[in-house]
Scaffold this motif. Sequence first.
Motif, PDB file in Angstrom:
ATOM      1  N   SER A  94      66.515  28.108  37.313  1.00 52.24           N
ATOM      2  CA  SER A  94      66.728  29.548  37.455  1.00 52.24           C
ATOM      3  C   SER A  94      68.202  29.862  37.312  1.00 52.24           C
ATOM      4  O   SER A  94      69.050  29.089  37.768  1.00 52.24           O
ATOM      5  CB  SER A  94      66.242  30.049  38.819  1.00 52.24           C
ATOM      6  OG  SER A  94      64.848  29.965  38.930  1.00 52.24           O
ATOM      7  N   VAL A 107      67.375  37.576  38.008  1.00 55.34           N
ATOM      8  CA  VAL A 107      67.171  36.134  38.140  1.00 55.34           C
ATOM      9  C   VAL A 107      66.256  35.724  36.987  1.00 55.34           C
ATOM     10  O   VAL A 107      65.142  36.220  36.848  1.00 55.34           O
ATOM     11  CB  VAL A 107      66.534  35.749  39.495  1.00 55.34           C
ATOM     12  CG1 VAL A 107      66.229  34.240  39.526  1.00 55.34           C
ATOM     13  CG2 VAL A 107      67.458  36.111  40.645  1.00 55.34           C
ATOM     14  N   HIS A 109      64.049  33.092  35.227  1.00 52.16           N
ATOM     15  CA  HIS A 109      63.285  31.890  35.512  1.00 52.16           C
ATOM     16  C   HIS A 109      63.018  31.193  34.181  1.00 52.16           C
ATOM     17  O   HIS A 109      62.250  31.697  33.341  1.00 52.16           O
ATOM     18  CB  HIS A 109      61.977  32.288  36.211  1.00 52.16           C
ATOM     19  CG  HIS A 109      61.132  31.125  36.609  1.00 52.16           C
ATOM     20  ND1 HIS A 109      59.866  30.928  36.096  1.00 52.16           N
ATOM     21  CD2 HIS A 109      61.383  30.082  37.446  1.00 52.16           C
ATOM     22  CE1 HIS A 109      59.365  29.800  36.618  1.00 52.16           C
ATOM     23  NE2 HIS A 109      60.261  29.285  37.428  1.00 52.16           N
ATOM     24  N   GLY A 140      65.357  28.461  43.318  1.00 50.80           N
ATOM     25  CA  GLY A 140      65.542  29.739  42.637  1.00 50.80           C
ATOM     26  C   GLY A 140      64.681  30.860  43.184  1.00 50.80           C
ATOM     27  O   GLY A 140      64.538  31.903  42.555  1.00 50.80           O
TER      28      GLY A 140
END
Lengths: 329, 311
Positions: A94, A107, A109, A140
């Motif tokens: 992440s 964020v 992924h 993450g």
Amino acid sequence: MRICSATAALLASAVLGGVAWAPAAHARPAQVGLAWIPTCTERSGITVPCPTWRLLAPGGGVTTSSAVAGVSVDRRGRSTGEAAPLAVSADGRSVAHQRSGDHRLVVWHLPSGRRTLLPRSLLPKGAGTDLVSLTLSPAGDRVLVDYLDQAERVPTKLYTLATRRTAELRGGDTPIGFSPGGDRVLTERVTADNTTALVVHEPDGTSVRRTPPQVVANAPVKALARDGRTVAVVVSGHPERGKPPRLRLYDLATGKLTEGVDLALAPGDTPFTARWGEGGKLTVAVPGRGKGGTAVVRVLTADPATGAVKQAERYTTGKDPYFYTVAGE
Amino acid sequence: MKVILLTAALLAVPLTAPAQAAPHHDAVRYASIKGCDRGDDGRLPCGPWRLVMHSGEQRVLADAQTVALKADGKPYKYLPAPVAVSGDGTKVAYFAKNSHRLAVRTLGGGVTLLPAGAVPRVPQYEVGLVLSDDGGRLAVTIGTGQVRIFDTSDGARLGTLPRGETLVDFSGDGGEVLTTVDADESVTDVVVRADTGELVSRATPPQLVSANMPLALAADGRTAAAFVAGKSQLVLYDVETDQVLGRVPVKLPKGDLNAIDWTGDRQVTLHLTTQAGRMNVVQIDTETGAVRLRDRYTVLKDSLVVAACGG
């Protein structure tokens, strides 16, 4: 959209070869071990970060993504000439970053390619990204958003992606890092006594605090273990005295401090980050200079019982990096 | 008016003062040198060192070097020569104008000259002078290096401190000195040495002490006190056992800490200074925390540099 690995490799070699690079907005690495940003020089002569981060994979390979902004913006959306915030989770899967275009924090992924937008409420109203520091949990799934205001009044936000819940840590608390499970957060704060206290924030909102001895307070790197009370303390080496960096363990619950071990590193090779890994070992990163102005970062596994180290990964940036960060930092 | 205050030890008034005859010579509150505006050069030291007494009287320290001399003996007009006053205000240390030797004058008494070789040939502005409370001992710091300790009654050198140790102050009775040193693992150690330089004890104190320096050492050579400004408390610490002995909350007048000294078995005196050049001198009972305002004054407005008593 999936990029087949052959295309990604071609892209990587194009970047390394210095060929004019056409933005491939969908480039996506499987894993990131180190992210770095080169230095660009403006017409005025000022050095600034270049617009794009380079993402290095463990074992080799570099990708770039035009969606990952390289330069932070102020509250008016103007470029600041400083590196945009970016963090890579310890598992390398992440990447928390500033999104190009709208400057929102996200964020990313990597396995799924999905980018989760972080709510605006994680930053003060109207704030830019110039005072933002991001830290991702090892998997993450959580992110710490620290706003570095001078007065230290803005609380650090702890956001859990799955639940979309935000918890707040006191403004004066500086995040050090997550526990390996991502459930606890270690911070430090300067008290009214002028001393530095360590604080472990529990998932239920409570916290445990203790003022450690000088050697712990003055140590550049600390990492919280899975038990939520043991803190690994990396003590700086002293090149002039020929002393190597050391590793000691501090128990936040009892205040006990081990004598510790010398790390099998040269006096000038003090790690700049550490985190607990598998089997009671620590993963540390040591900075170094490579040929031609590059930076070389060694990621090593360290044994707290003996101080022995073993290289796990090695990353070399390009010439003259403006900034870099490793997974789990 | 910007006034630079040199480190001060403290004007101690014996607790039995009312029963004793008042000393027939007045004691020094502080030494001051005037700053004169010299255009582009800014404010420079000018005129003689003045000793401002408790009575308010001003005396001139006529034989003291005023402008610091460089190693070659030529004046460096920007900085004053060093001066120190003992805690009890009875002795003053300075460079003698004529001989360039270090001198210790007892008010109403004589002058002891230290031998010519007492201090190596360095610029005078690199020399720091600290007198013990009663003026019986003089510590001379040369640059960031060596500290030499002298007996001011005869100018004899008693001892030298190891390089790397920074002098903090003499103990309450002048028998020991307290120093700090950058130790391994990025910590600051405190060290107590006899006036001969011999090691008495050394400890890595807790943050509470190391983060609130300077530390004052009592006459017993082991009990130390620090002022924790953020909590308005005195913290007491035993160097020999590395134990915090206790914390004493105190209510103080305005001012930043300029000096802290033990002036009795259970008495610590603080010099507090304000931006406006005001000095508040307070005595604290270390057991009860009771505070008594011992002295209060405003330094001469034309002062460039002030060495408050003991400093």
